[in-house]
Enzyme design. Sequence first.
Site, PDB file in Angstrom:
ATOM      1  N   HIS A 173      33.514 -20.119  79.943  1.00 47.50           N
ATOM      2  CA  HIS A 173      32.725 -21.217  80.505  1.00 47.50           C
ATOM      3  C   HIS A 173      31.915 -21.875  79.395  1.00 47.50           C
ATOM      4  CE1 HIS A 173      30.737 -23.394  83.714  1.00 47.50           C
ATOM      5  NE2 HIS A 173      29.591 -23.151  83.109  1.00 47.50           N
ATOM      6  N   ASN A 216      37.068 -14.994  82.430  1.00 47.55           N
ATOM      7  CA  ASN A 216      37.006 -16.456  82.406  1.00 47.55           C
ATOM      8  C   ASN A 216      36.134 -16.885  81.246  1.00 47.55           C
ATOM      9  OD1 ASN A 216      37.386 -19.112  83.162  1.00 47.55           O
ATOM     10  ND2 ASN A 216      36.171 -18.988  85.051  1.00 47.55           N
ATOM     11  N   ASP A 243      31.097 -18.338  88.451  1.00 47.44           N
ATOM     12  CA  ASP A 243      30.476 -18.146  87.133  1.00 47.44           C
ATOM     13  C   ASP A 243      29.299 -17.167  87.181  1.00 47.44           C
ATOM     14  OD1 ASP A 243      32.300 -20.070  86.189  1.00 47.44           O
ATOM     15  OD2 ASP A 243      30.919 -21.705  86.619  1.00 47.44           O
ATOM     16  N   SER A 282      30.336 -18.764  77.211  1.00 48.17           N
ATOM     17  CA  SER A 282      30.245 -17.423  77.802  1.00 48.17           C
ATOM     18  C   SER A 282      31.631 -16.958  78.227  1.00 48.17           C
ATOM     19  CB  SER A 282      29.348 -17.437  79.054  1.00 48.17           C
ATOM     20  OG  SER A 282      28.066 -17.950  78.745  1.00 48.17           O
TER      21      SER A 282
HETATM   22  C1  GAR Z   1      37.128 -24.993  78.343  1.00 48.66           C
HETATM   23  O1  GAR Z   1      36.157 -25.688  77.597  1.00 48.66           O
HETATM   24  C2  GAR Z   1      36.484 -24.020  79.297  1.00 48.66           C
HETATM   25  O2  GAR Z   1      35.265 -23.518  78.834  1.00 48.66           O
HETATM   26  C3  GAR Z   1      36.298 -24.869  80.531  1.00 48.66           C
HETATM   27  O3  GAR Z   1      37.453 -25.639  80.600  1.00 48.66           O
HETATM   28  C4  GAR Z   1      37.866 -25.955  79.274  1.00 48.66           C
HETATM   29  C5  GAR Z   1      39.366 -25.814  79.174  1.00 48.66           C
HETATM   30  O4  GAR Z   1      39.808 -26.334  77.956  1.00 48.66           O
HETATM   31  N1  GAR Z   1      36.113 -24.054  81.689  1.00 48.66           N
HETATM   32  C6  GAR Z   1      35.261 -24.320  82.670  1.00 48.66           C
HETATM   33  O5  GAR Z   1      34.554 -25.312  82.692  1.00 48.66           O
HETATM   34  C7  GAR Z   1      35.217 -23.296  83.772  1.00 48.66           C
HETATM   35  N2  GAR Z   1      34.150 -23.552  84.686  1.00 48.66           N
HETATM   36  P1  GAR Z   1      41.273 -26.054  77.442  1.00 48.66           P
HETATM   37  O6  GAR Z   1      42.229 -26.437  78.570  1.00 48.66           O
HETATM   38  O7  GAR Z   1      41.419 -26.982  76.272  1.00 48.66           O
HETATM   39  O8  GAR Z   1      41.378 -24.609  77.074  1.00 48.66           O
END
Ligand code: GAR
Length: 202
Positions: free
Chosen positions: A109, A107, A145, A136
Amino acid sequence: MKIAVLASGSGTNLQALIDQLHHDENSGVEIAVVISDRRKAYALTRAEEVGIPTRVVRVRDFPDRDAFDTGISEILDGYGVELIVLAGFMKLFQPAFVRKYRNRIINIHPSLLPAFQGAHAVPDTLAYGVKVSGVSVFFVDEGMDTGPIIAQASVPVFDDDNEKSLLKRIHIEEHKLYPQVVRWYAEGKIEIVDRKVLVKGS
Ligand code: GAR
């Protein structure tokens, strides 16, 4: 190596994986399927545009969360997926799913874990007033997480940042780091010792 990308939203990280790995014949990485829990996720459109199979699996279509996980698992196994890449997938898996795919789910984050875990990392980062944040990539375990961290990248947080400006800086690092980590995994360079992740040759 066949991977699945799971996304709930816009899919900019999926796009980076498509551009840098799926479209690079030398990467050895094929995105076999993109799965979303939301019909309207733009990630699905990104996949369809380049001919990657897509599936929608919604929580509401199953009696409970274990059945939802099983629905996803059947798709993953049907496509022979070796690595599950969560990219903005905003659902937590039950312990049985995590156990089945131990060390095969990663994943990303938008914080330097273990700081600012959870679904609101960027606003939480701004509210706390830290001067450095980042990205991360980690193996998913039974917590939220909390799994072993594979790689991190930092970004500065400026006094006049808002969610949009900080997220923009974070996305630049995400779109470099996530494809890099998947490449390492495909090359067999990642080793886990207890909760420490070692990357060979780095
Ligand atoms: C990303 O920034 C990722 O880090 C976050 O969701 C976004 C998805 O963006 N993830 C989290 O917050 C997980 N807890 P995307 O759809 O443009 O790839």
